[in-house]
Enzyme design. Structure first.
Site, short mmCIF file in Angstrom:
data_model
loop_
_atom_site.label_atom_id
_atom_site.label_comp_id
_atom_site.label_asym_id
_atom_site.label_seq_id
_atom_site.Cartn_x
_atom_site.Cartn_y
_atom_site.Cartn_z
CB CYS A 153 4.22 0.54 -14.38
SG CYS A 153 4.20 0.46 -16.15
CG HIS A 172 -0.06 4.51 -15.57
ND1 HIS A 172 0.80 4.46 -14.51
CD2 HIS A 172 0.23 3.49 -16.34
CE1 HIS A 172 1.52 3.33 -14.48
NE2 HIS A 172 1.47 2.73 -15.79
CD GLU A 173 -2.54 1.20 -19.58
OE1 GLU A 173 -1.50 0.87 -20.29
OE2 GLU A 173 -2.67 1.16 -18.28
CG HIS A 192 2.51 2.64 -20.80
ND1 HIS A 192 3.93 2.49 -20.46
CD2 HIS A 192 1.78 2.36 -19.80
CE1 HIS A 192 3.73 2.00 -19.41
NE2 HIS A 192 2.82 2.02 -18.77
NI NI Z 1 2.13 1.29 -16.74
#
Ligand code: NI
Length: 192
Positions: free
Chosen positions: A103, A145-146, A149
């Site tokens: 990341c 993953h994105e 956030h």
């Molecule tokens: Ni990330």
């Protein structure tokens, strides 16, 4: 356009739940500028995705883009750069797949994360049009993953540490000890 500073692990903005964009904000000059800056920032950092909270904007906005031809992600498919506004994930196949993740907000660290292998993503594009896509494999992990956030969740939260295993490592040790290849369950590596 400008390269923006990327928030790093420990910055509380990364832990805040981002707010959805309102219809009147979509297409506004301010949002267009933010998107242009995010693209420039992601390209500069060699990332394959970037979420608005990573550039200190707590908004439900992310960009994803990677190229199958790149040396870093060979054989991972192709995802033309795309903007995701107010995205939602629905899990279609909850069986887990594992990838090594990184990341831009947690530099020099790699971690092995298990996530559902098939999902549907619903979002608005830059014009406010509703879009939907089914993703599996590497792309499914990148999306998850994105979009984590936007919920204030980081990939390190999802690493399961068990005795005798090395699911989290510095990048240099990850390379030095061949963790990606030594570990049969790992299938690839992402950084976004
Ligand atoms: Ni990330």
């Amino acid at each position: 356009m400008a390269i923006r500073k990327i928030a790093r692990l420990g910055n509380p903005i990364l832990r805040k739940k981002a707010r959805p964009l309102r219809p009147e904000e979509i297409g506004s000059p301010a949002l267009q500028l933010l998107i242009a800056d995010m693209i420039e920032t992601m390209v500069d950092a060699n990332g394959i995705g970037l979420a608005a909270p990573q550039v200190h904007e707590s908004l439900q906005l992310a960009i994803i883009g990677f190229d199958e031809g790149s040396a870093r992600y060979p054989g991972m498919g192709n995802q033309p750069l795309e903007v995701f506004i107010n995205p939602r994930i629905t899990v279609l196949d909850p069986s887990l797949q594992e990838y090594w993740e990184g990341c831009l907000s947690i530099p020099e660290i790699r971690g092995r994360v298990a996530r559902p292998r098939k999902i549907q993503v619903d979002w608005l594009d830059v014009h406010g049009n509703a879009k939907t896509r089914i993703a599996e494999g590497f792309l499914a992990t990148v999306f998850q993953h994105e979009l984590d956030h936007l919920e204030g969740v980081l990939f390190v939260d999802r690493i399961r540490v068990e005795p005798g295993q090395t699911p989290i490592a510095f990048l240099s040790e990850y390379s030095k000890f061949g963790l990606a290849t030594r570990d049969a369950v790992s299938q690839g590596e992402i950084e976004d």
